[in-house]
Design an enzyme around this catalytic site. Sequence first.
Site, PDB file in Angstrom:
ATOM      1  N   HIS A 213       0.679  -1.759  -0.384  1.00 16.44           N
ATOM      2  CA  HIS A 213      -0.109  -0.197  -0.510  1.00 16.44           C
ATOM      3  C   HIS A 213       0.675   1.414  -0.054  1.00 16.44           C
ATOM      4  O   HIS A 213       0.284   2.189  -1.431  1.00 16.44           O
ATOM      5  CB  HIS A 213      -0.880   0.303   0.605  1.00 16.44           C
ATOM      6  CG  HIS A 213      -1.747  -0.858   0.933  1.00 16.44           C
ATOM      7  ND1 HIS A 213      -1.989  -2.035   1.069  1.00 16.44           N
ATOM      8  CD2 HIS A 213      -2.963  -0.384   0.855  1.00 16.44           C
ATOM      9  CE1 HIS A 213      -3.225  -2.687   0.859  1.00 16.44           C
ATOM     10  NE2 HIS A 213      -4.314  -1.731   0.850  1.00 16.44           N
ATOM     11  N   HIS A 255       1.933  -3.335   9.634  1.00 15.66           N
ATOM     12  CA  HIS A 255       3.019  -3.390   9.087  1.00 15.66           C
ATOM     13  C   HIS A 255       3.824  -2.505   9.749  1.00 15.66           C
ATOM     14  O   HIS A 255       3.243  -2.119  11.050  1.00 15.66           O
ATOM     15  CB  HIS A 255       3.177  -2.032   8.366  1.00 15.66           C
ATOM     16  CG  HIS A 255       2.920  -2.969   5.872  1.00 15.66           C
ATOM     17  ND1 HIS A 255       3.409  -3.806   5.568  1.00 15.66           N
ATOM     18  CD2 HIS A 255       1.728  -2.831   5.821  1.00 15.66           C
ATOM     19  CE1 HIS A 255       2.707  -4.191   4.579  1.00 15.66           C
ATOM     20  NE2 HIS A 255       1.602  -3.886   5.449  1.00 15.66           N
TER      21      HIS A 255
END
Length: 294
Positions: A213, A255
């Site tokens: 992303h 993440h």
Amino acid sequence: MPSPRRNTEGRPLGASASSSSSSPGSPAHGGSGAGRFEFQSLLSSRAPGGDPTCARLRASESPVHRRGSFPLAGTGPSQAPPPALPEDDRMDLNPSFLGIALRSLLAIDLWLSKKLGVCAGENSSWGSMRPLMKLLEISGHGIPWLLGTLYGLFRSDSWAGREVLMNLLFALLLDLLLVTVIKALVRRRRPAHNQMDMFVTLSVDKYSFPSGHASRAALMSRFILNHLVLAIPLRVLTVLWTFIVGLSRVMLGRHNVTDVAFGFFLGYMQYSIVDYCWLSPHNAPALFVLWNQQ
Ligand SMILES: CC(C)=CCC/C(C)=C/CC/C(C)=C/COP(=O)(O)O
């Protein structure tokens, strides 16, 4: 010949359970003692005029050796010195400055990512923000961007528009390919606090480095800023969206911070590749032939 005295577990006296190899918190296990020792050993071997041999000798006197490898050694002057450690073990005790810096960075990364993962679950401190974070997740997902670009490409009636959209498609596919390859090579697991409830993923998406992303957001934002004529507030919004998508990855617990930072770097560099290989009817006529026939 008298045999060594033994304790109730049948171990020779002096070789307690905690002294065999390593136990949590012991220096051999990477506890604070080991950290201190490694750092001192590193300093003495790197100091100007310092003798690396001395550092190694000091290493052989360390608690790691006395307690771990040679439980009965060191009780009298007549005993033979312990055998030298294999080369690999010495390297472990005496890591490079770069090794220490990387380990410290990794520790800070894990600590900060856990602290920022405030939307990782419904019960997390900012759990109520989770739907908004998931909306941001969809805004940076590959599927809407790919479908949107393909739709625009087939609906576009200007050559300039088709050229830009064709390159946008190339950029998205390049990003997907590079992120997939790096994830498969690095294989860093997602943070433990992540809930794997993402919308449409590939098999490599069980890995977290780099953030797809973040790389897509950085790539798209550079692409848009360079190829669309936008008013200043929209340009600011584009950059803001990129950073918010990156931050939301860490807040959702998807993440660690370094995954996102590298993702931004990767996306930024990918745009440079796309710009360098810019596809046009002159250098890639085969790609544009479809519209020539219409
Ligand atoms: C043409 C094709 C193979 C499209 C697949 C699109 C797709 C499923 C992309 C995955 C997007 C995704 C979930 C990336 C993971 O992002 P992270 O930020 O979690 O690394």
